[in-house]
Design an enzyme around this catalytic site. Structure first.
Site, PDB file in Angstrom:
ATOM      1  N   GLU A 114       1.861  -0.168  -4.902  1.00  0.00           N
ATOM      2  CA  GLU A 114       1.020   0.959  -5.285  1.00  0.00           C
ATOM      3  C   GLU A 114       1.849   2.211  -5.067  1.00  0.00           C
ATOM      4  O   GLU A 114       2.253   2.494  -3.944  1.00  0.00           O
ATOM      5  CB  GLU A 114      -0.235   1.001  -4.415  1.00  0.00           C
ATOM      6  CG  GLU A 114      -1.181   2.101  -4.826  1.00  0.00           C
ATOM      7  CD  GLU A 114      -1.995   2.671  -3.675  1.00  0.00           C
ATOM      8  OE1 GLU A 114      -3.086   3.179  -3.946  1.00  0.00           O
ATOM      9  OE2 GLU A 114      -1.532   2.649  -2.525  1.00  0.00           O
ATOM     10  N   ASP A 132       0.826  -1.202   0.000  1.00  0.00           N
ATOM     11  CA  ASP A 132       0.000   0.000   0.000  1.00  0.00           C
ATOM     12  C   ASP A 132       0.867   1.261   0.000  1.00  0.00           C
ATOM     13  O   ASP A 132       1.850   1.340   0.741  1.00  0.00           O
ATOM     14  CB  ASP A 132      -0.867  -0.019   1.268  1.00  0.00           C
ATOM     15  CG  ASP A 132      -1.825   1.138   1.335  1.00  0.00           C
ATOM     16  OD1 ASP A 132      -2.743   1.183   0.516  1.00  0.00           O
ATOM     17  OD2 ASP A 132      -1.635   2.017   2.218  1.00  0.00           O
ATOM     18  N   ASP A 172     -10.311   2.623  -5.034  1.00  0.00           N
ATOM     19  CA  ASP A 172     -10.136   4.054  -4.735  1.00  0.00           C
ATOM     20  C   ASP A 172     -10.692   4.949  -5.836  1.00  0.00           C
ATOM     21  O   ASP A 172     -10.668   6.181  -5.703  1.00  0.00           O
ATOM     22  CB  ASP A 172      -8.646   4.384  -4.578  1.00  0.00           C
ATOM     23  CG  ASP A 172      -8.053   3.733  -3.339  1.00  0.00           C
ATOM     24  OD1 ASP A 172      -8.780   3.565  -2.341  1.00  0.00           O
ATOM     25  OD2 ASP A 172      -6.857   3.386  -3.380  1.00  0.00           O
TER      26      ASP A 172
HETATM   27  C1  NOJ Z   1      -4.092   3.441  -0.719  1.00  0.00           C
HETATM   28  C2  NOJ Z   1      -5.256   2.522  -0.589  1.00  0.00           C
HETATM   29  O1  NOJ Z   1      -5.542   1.958  -1.829  1.00  0.00           O
HETATM   30  C3  NOJ Z   1      -6.392   3.346  -0.033  1.00  0.00           C
HETATM   31  O2  NOJ Z   1      -7.625   2.660  -0.069  1.00  0.00           O
HETATM   32  C4  NOJ Z   1      -6.024   3.754   1.361  1.00  0.00           C
HETATM   33  O3  NOJ Z   1      -7.023   4.594   1.876  1.00  0.00           O
HETATM   34  C5  NOJ Z   1      -4.682   4.499   1.372  1.00  0.00           C
HETATM   35  N1  NOJ Z   1      -3.688   3.866   0.577  1.00  0.00           N
HETATM   36  C6  NOJ Z   1      -4.162   4.601   2.780  1.00  0.00           C
HETATM   37  O4  NOJ Z   1      -3.763   3.337   3.237  1.00  0.00           O
END
Ligand code: NOJ
Ligand code: CA
Length: 548
Positions: A265, A201, A328
Site C-alpha cells: 500500500e 501497510d 479506509d
Molecule cells: C493504512 C491502513 O490501511 C489504515 O487502515 C491504517 O490506519 C494506516 N495505514 C496506519 O497503519
C-alpha cells in the site's frame, strides 16, 4: 502464470466478517465458517487486515505483538485451522504486515521510552524540542495523517517521538539494522507457518528525512483543506529513496518462499507514484495498490485517464492491481452514486464490477462489494475509529465502510447473535448473500460469472489493454487481447457511463462478436451490432471476439 496474477484477492476486515461466539466482533473461526462463500465466488486469495494483539486504537494497525493472534479473534490454533481450510479450498492467505510503526504498547516501544540510553531507544525516532518551557515545540511542521502534529511529547525523557498516524502508533526507525532484522524475523515466523504473502501497510512511509526539514505548504485549493495533513506537500516525511533498499531486502527473503507475494500500500507522491515500488519490476514488490481509480470521479474521461496512467506507470515485467474499495475509503456503491437514484446506483455497481474484473491486473475485492454493500448510515455515537470521529460529519471517514458483512436479512444480518461492534447497515433486504445466492440476475451472480470468466480466459488474464475510443466523452471502450498469433478469444468491453443511451461506433464490433455479458439483467444479449451498438444508460457490454 503465478497464482496472484490469475486469482482475485478478497480483503477481509476481521472485525466485521463473521462473529462465531456472540461477542459482536468478527473472528477467525467465523471466517473459516464462511470460506465456502468465497470459494463459490471464485476467490483465490484472502488478505486479512491485522489480527495481531493490539490495543485497537487503529483497529489492529497498532500492533503490540507480532507473532501472536489477538484473543478477540482467536488463537494461533484457530489461525492454523483457517490457513489449512483455506488452502484445502485453493484459497491463499495474506497477512497484513505493518512495518512503519508499532503500538505504543509494544514491548519495543515500552523499552525504548524508559530512558534516552535504552538499548531500544534508536528503534524509534526521537527529537529534542525547539525552545524551552511554554515555547517548546516540535522540530518541524510535520502533520500526522490522522490530524495534529506528527510529534508527541514524552515527558519522562523530554523528547518528542514521531508518529505518522495516531500518537499511539510510534514510527519505527528503518535506518536501524536491528529494526530491519526484527521485522525479517516476523515475516519469517508467518512464512514458516505457510502464509502466502503479505500486504504491506503504508509502505512508502518507512523512509523519512532525518535531518527533519519542514514540509512545504500545499498550493492552490489544498491550502484550505480541512485536514492539516493535506495542507502540506509530503516532501520529507515519506517517499524517501532508502525505502527501496528495505524493500529489496524484504523481497530477497520472500523469494526464498516459493509462490509468496508482497502487495504494497503506497499512496505515494514520488515521481513514479505507487509504481515506483515495483522497483525494476522484479526486485521490489510483486504488486502495488493504485488508489487513483478508487479516487476517480464517476465518468468515462476520469476513469480513462487513471487507467491509462496506471498502464503506463507499471514497469514491465511488473503486474498491475485494480481496486475500487477498501477499509479506509467510502465503498464504491456509495461513492459513485451520491445523489442518484437507487436504480442508478445498482447499475453503476454492476458496471464497476465488470470494469474491475476485465481490466488488466489483479483485482482486489473488499468484503461485501460482491453483494453491493453500501456505507452504513451511522450516528456519531456509533463511531469507533478516532480518525472518523475527528472529522465527522465533514468527511465520511472509515467506520461507514466497516459495518458487518450482510449474510442474510435477519436483524444482525447473520453476522452475530450478539450486539455488533458497529451497527449493521440498514440496506434494503436484497443486499445480502442469502437473497442473491440463487438469483441469476443478482450482483453476486454477476461477480461469480465474471470471476470465473477472468480465471478461465487467457486474454482477460494476460491480454494487452487497448483503449479503442480514446476520445469518447461518455463511453469507455477497450479490448483485451493476446497477440494475433495466439488463437484464443479476445474481448471488447463497451461501457456507457452516462445516464442516457449511447451509440458506440466501432468497426471491430462485427456481427461475429457475441455479446457475452450485459450488466443490465433485462437487456437483450442478441441486439444488432455491426460496426455500431446501442448501449443502455449506464450499461456495459462484454463482447467475445472469436480468433480470426
Ligand atoms: C493504512 C491502513 O490501511 C489504515 O487502515 C491504517 O490506519 C494506516 N495505514 C496506519 O497503519
Ligand atoms: Ca467474536
Amino acid at each position: 502464470m503465478t497464482w496472484w496474477r490469475r486469482e482475485v484477492i478478497y480483503q477481509i476486515y476481521p472485525w466485521s466478517f463473521q462473529d462465531s461466539n456472540g461477542d459482536g466482533i468478527g473472528d477467525l473461526a467465523g471466517i473459516t465458517a464462511r470460506l465456502d462463500h468465497l470459494r463459490a465466488l471464485g476467490i483465490g486469495g484472502i488478505w486479512l487486515s491485522p489480527i495481531y494483539p493490539s490495543p485497537m486504537h487503529d483497529f489492529g494497525y497498532d500492533v503490540s505483538e507480532h507473532c501472536a493472534i489477538d484473543p478477540r479473534f482467536g488463537t494461533l490454533e484457530d489461525f492454523d485451522r483457517l490457513l489449512q481450510e483455506s488452502h484445502r479450498r485453493g484459497i491463499r492467505v495474506l497477512m497484513d504486515l505493518v512495518l512503519n510503526h508499532t503500538s505504543d504498547q509494544h514491548p519495543w516501544f515500552l523499552e525504548a521510552r524508559v530512558s534516552r540510553d535504552s538499548a531500544k531507544r534508536d528503534w524509534y525516532y526521537w527529537a529534542d524540542p525547539v525552545g524551552r518551557g511554554w515555547r517548546r515545540r516540535p522540530p518541524n511542521n510535520w502533520q500526522a495523517v490522522f490530524g495534529g502534529s506528527a510529534w508527541a511529547w514524552d515527558a519522562a525523557t523530554e523528547q518528542y517521538y514521531l508518529h505518522s498516524f495516531l500518537k499511539e502508533q510510534p514510527d519505527l526507525n528503518w535506518r536501524n539494522p536491528e529494526v530491519q532484522s526484527a521485522m525479517e524475523q516476523v515475516a519469517r515466523f508467518w512464512l514458516d507457518r505457510e502464509v502466502d504473502g503479505f500486504r504491506l501497510d503504508a509502505i512508502n512511509w518507512i523512509g523519512k528525512d532525518v535531518q527533519w526539514p519542514s514540509n512545504p505548504s500545499a498550493a492552490g485549493r489544498d491550502r484550505f483543506r480541512m485536514r492539516s495533513y493535506l495542507r502540506q506537500l509530503h516532501q520529507h516525511d515519506r517517499d524517501q529513496p532508502e525505502t527501496h533498499e528495505a524493500l529489496r531486502a524484504l523481497r530477497k527473503i520472500i523469494d526464498q518462499y516459493p509462490e509468496t507475494v508482497l502487495v504494497g500500500e503506497a499512496s505515494a507522491d514520488t515521481p513514479g507514484g505507487p509504481a515506483a515500488f515495483y522497483g525494476d519490476g522484479t526486485d521490489e514488490l510483486h504488486l502495488v495498490f493504485n488508489f487513483r481509480l478508487l479516487k476517480a470521479r464517476w465518468g468515462a474521461e476520469s476513469f480513462r485517464q487513471v487507467i491509462d496512467e496506471w498502464e503506463r506507470a507499471v514497469p514491465s515485467p511488473g503486474w498491475p492491481t485494480q481496486v475500487l474499495s477498501n477499509h479506509d475509503q467510502s465503498r464504491h456503491a456509495t461513492r459513485h452514486s451520491r445523489g442518484v437514484s437507487e436504480r442508478q446506483r445498482d447499475r453503476r455497481a454492476r458496471m464497476a464490477a465488470l470494469l474491475l474484473l476485465t481490466l488488466r491486473g489483479t483485482p482486489f475485492l473488499y468484503y461485501g462489494e460482491e453483494i453491493g454493500m453500501c456505507d452504513g448510515r451511522l450516528r456519531y455515537r456509533d463511531l469507533r475509529d478516532p480518525y472518523t470521529k475527528r472529522y465527522w460529519p465533514f468527511s465520511p471517514g472509515r467506520d461507514p465502510a466497516r459495518t458487518p458483512m450482510q449474510w442474510d436479512a435477519t436483524p444482525q444480518a447473520g453476522f452475530t447473535t450478539g450486539r455488533p461492534w458497529l451497527p449493521v447497515s440498514a440496506d434494503p433486504d436484497r443486499i445480502n448473500v442469502a437473497a442473491q445466492c440463487d438469483d441469476p440476475d443478482s450482483l453476486l451472480t454477476l461477480y461469480r460469472r465474471l470471476i470465473h470468466l477472468r480465471r478461465t480466459s487467457p486474454a482477460l488474464l494476460d491480454g494487452e489493454y487497448e483503449d479503442l475510443l480514446p476520445e469518447h466523452p461518455t463511453c469507455l471502450v477497450y479490448r483485451r487481447a493476446l497477440p494475433a498469433a495466439v488463437p484464443v478469444d479476445a474481448w471488447i468491453i463497451a461501457a456507457n457511463l452516462s445516464p442516457r443511451p449511447q451509440f458506440v461506433e466501432l468497426k471491430l464490433i462485427t456481427p461475429t462478436c457475441r455479446v457475452h455479458v450485459s450488466t443490465d439483467p433485462l437487456a437483450p444479449l442478441d441486439r444488432p451490432h455491426d460496426g455500431a451498438v446501442l448501449l443502455q444508460p449506464e450499461e456495459a457490454l462484454l463482447f467475445r471476439v472469436p480468433p480470426e
